[in-house]
Design a protein around this motif. Structure first.
Motif, PDB file in Angstrom:
ATOM      1  N   ALA A  69     -13.627 -35.544  11.683  1.00 36.02           N
ATOM      2  CA  ALA A  69     -13.600 -35.581  10.221  1.00 36.02           C
ATOM      3  C   ALA A  69     -12.234 -36.051   9.737  1.00 36.02           C
ATOM      4  CB  ALA A  69     -13.913 -34.198   9.649  1.00 36.02           C
ATOM      5  N   THR A  70     -12.250 -36.996   8.819  1.00 34.91           N
ATOM      6  CA  THR A  70     -11.000 -37.532   8.276  1.00 34.91           C
ATOM      7  C   THR A  70     -11.166 -37.887   6.815  1.00 34.91           C
ATOM      8  OG1 THR A  70     -11.608 -39.800   8.920  1.00 34.91           O
ATOM      9  CG2 THR A  70     -10.251 -38.553  10.478  1.00 34.91           C
ATOM     10  N   PHE A 141     -15.743 -30.944   3.319  1.00 33.07           N
ATOM     11  CA  PHE A 141     -16.291 -29.827   4.101  1.00 33.07           C
ATOM     12  C   PHE A 141     -17.602 -29.316   3.507  1.00 33.07           C
ATOM     13  CE2 PHE A 141     -16.470 -25.345   5.481  1.00 33.07           C
ATOM     14  CZ  PHE A 141     -16.361 -25.521   6.853  1.00 33.07           C
ATOM     15  N   TYR A 157     -10.203 -32.301  12.671  1.00 36.72           N
ATOM     16  CA  TYR A 157      -9.884 -32.844  11.349  1.00 36.72           C
ATOM     17  C   TYR A 157      -8.488 -33.451  11.378  1.00 36.72           C
ATOM     18  CZ  TYR A 157      -9.153 -33.319   6.332  1.00 36.72           C
ATOM     19  OH  TYR A 157      -8.894 -33.832   5.072  1.00 36.72           O
ATOM     20  N   CYS A 159      -5.580 -35.480   9.175  1.00 35.21           N
ATOM     21  CA  CYS A 159      -5.117 -35.857   7.844  1.00 35.21           C
ATOM     22  C   CYS A 159      -3.721 -36.460   7.945  1.00 35.21           C
ATOM     23  CB  CYS A 159      -5.142 -34.673   6.884  1.00 35.21           C
ATOM     24  SG  CYS A 159      -4.185 -33.256   7.459  1.00 35.21           S
ATOM     25  N   TYR A 211     -10.742 -28.132   4.595  1.00 35.38           N
ATOM     26  CA  TYR A 211     -10.729 -28.105   6.059  1.00 35.38           C
ATOM     27  C   TYR A 211      -9.616 -27.203   6.590  1.00 35.38           C
ATOM     28  CZ  TYR A 211     -14.245 -31.775   6.757  1.00 35.38           C
ATOM     29  OH  TYR A 211     -15.419 -32.492   6.803  1.00 35.38           O
ATOM     30  N   ILE A 222     -12.632 -25.489  14.418  1.00 37.34           N
ATOM     31  CA  ILE A 222     -11.992 -26.628  13.754  1.00 37.34           C
ATOM     32  C   ILE A 222     -10.549 -26.750  14.206  1.00 37.34           C
ATOM     33  CG2 ILE A 222     -11.388 -27.673  11.538  1.00 37.34           C
ATOM     34  CD1 ILE A 222     -13.636 -26.004  10.275  1.00 37.34           C
ATOM     35  N   PHE A 224      -7.220 -28.598  13.368  1.00 38.62           N
ATOM     36  CA  PHE A 224      -6.578 -29.287  12.248  1.00 38.62           C
ATOM     37  C   PHE A 224      -5.290 -29.932  12.740  1.00 38.62           C
ATOM     38  CE2 PHE A 224      -4.021 -29.812   8.498  1.00 38.62           C
ATOM     39  CZ  PHE A 224      -4.901 -29.930   7.419  1.00 38.62           C
TER      40      PHE A 224
END
Length: 337
Positions: A69-70, A141, A157, A159, A211, A222, A224
């Protein structure tokens, strides 16, 4: 992918409920397409939002799946390459001159859950996904398929510093606009829309915060990580990602230089200069070279005025205040935000 007008025509013809919804949502000028729409506090172009809905309704995640996920323009291409290589290193050695990444773009190897899987077919045959299935998404999310959250599948995730994210998206939007739509006319206009949260999948602070909070609640679910951490500590971050995914490096692999080989194979310098990424195109016509611009950290300093920086920093700090994110991740600290 068809042009914007054709895309919207197809969406409206195929789903009257979606047509009714989209016409009821707040609408503003878009970046790569004429319009973006606000749904549940986030902004999307219509095609993206429809794909998120279809994924949410129909995607059945398996316990072994991996979801990348981005937020757009935060290193998706890089993350796809790294995770694919980590997970498949026994089948495709990073030392091999026949590794798939040498002849295929990462986006052709790890497919987008929405655009590559659900855009062509509302009820696709998901059996074509490899095991473990690795899929990517820009979804916030709250729009993730329930099966992703209810199964044991893992989410990574990624970022990035908001100002670098903005600059990357601004340049990408100019190069990849659909149907010759001019989009954002100036960087000043782009900064204004960014600070109002009106960037596709934005506001970025809401996307990141959701997230971040979920990763604190479910650290086994998750992982991060920031683009800046991957840049400054690629070897240690790869080890941590491999451990999180259940694909830890053995002592023998460490001694052979496996981790360093993966870092080198998936580096910006290596991937951006491959023939497939210089001359190749995605199925919908976008040239792969547009996924590779500079790949660095801090390029925003070359494009933003002091006034722009102060405004962006102020809004990001206000939105992230109290979350602990600025203190935990240097990319979002007050000095870098």
């Amino acid at each position: 992918m068809a042009t914007t007008n054709e895309d919207e025509k197809i969406l409206y013809q195929e789903d009257d409920d979606f047509k009714k919804l989209i016409t009821s949502l707040p609408r503003e000028k878009g970046w790569r397409v004429p319009d973006i729409y606000q749904f549940q506090g986030f902004w999307y172009h219509s095609l993206m939002l429809n794909c998120f809905f279809e994924s949410q309704k129909h995607f059945e995640a398996q316990d072994s799946d991996i979801v990348l996920a981005t937020f757009p323009k935060c290193g998706t291409t890089w993350l796809k390459a790294l995770v694919f290589t980590i997970v498949n290193r026994k089948k495709h050695s990073p030392f091999s001159q026949e590794h798939p990444l040498l002849t295929s773009n990462p986006h052709a190897i790890v497919r987008s859950l929405e655009f590559d899987i659900f855009l062509p077919n509302r009820t696709p045959d998901l059996s074509s996904l490899t095991t473990p299935g690795i899929v990517a998404t820009h979804s916030n999310f709250g729009l993730l398929a329930n099966s992703i959250l209810e199964t044991k599948c893992r989410i990574i995730y990624l970022c990035r510093n908001p100002k670098d994210t903005f600059i990357s998206y601004f340049h990408y939007a100019k190069k990849s606009r659909f149907n010759y739509y001019e989009g954002i006319s100036s960087i000043e206009e782009g900064v204004d829309m960014f600070c109002k949260g009106m960037i596709p999948c934005g506001p970025i602070w809401n996307h990141v915060l959701d997230y971040w909070k979920a990763s604190l609640d479910s650290p086994d679910k998750i992982f991060f990580v920031t683009y800046e951490e991957l840049q400054s500590e690629p070897v240690s971050m790869l080890r941590r990602m491999a451990d999180f995914l259940g694909y830890s490096f053995s002592d023998e692999e460490e001694e052979s230089g496996m981790v360093d080989a993966i870092v080198k194979l998936c580096s910006f310098e290596k991937l951006s200069n491959l023939k497939v990424n210089v001359d190749g195109k995605a199925g919908y016509g976008l040239e792969y070279k547009h996924y590779f611009r500079k790949g660095g950290v801090g390029d925003w300093k070359n494009h933003l005025t002091n006034e722009m920086v102060e405004r962006m920093d102020a809004v990001v700090e206000e939105k992230l205040q109290g979350s602990g994110l600025m203190e935990a991740k240097a990319a979002f600290s007050k000095s870098n935000a």
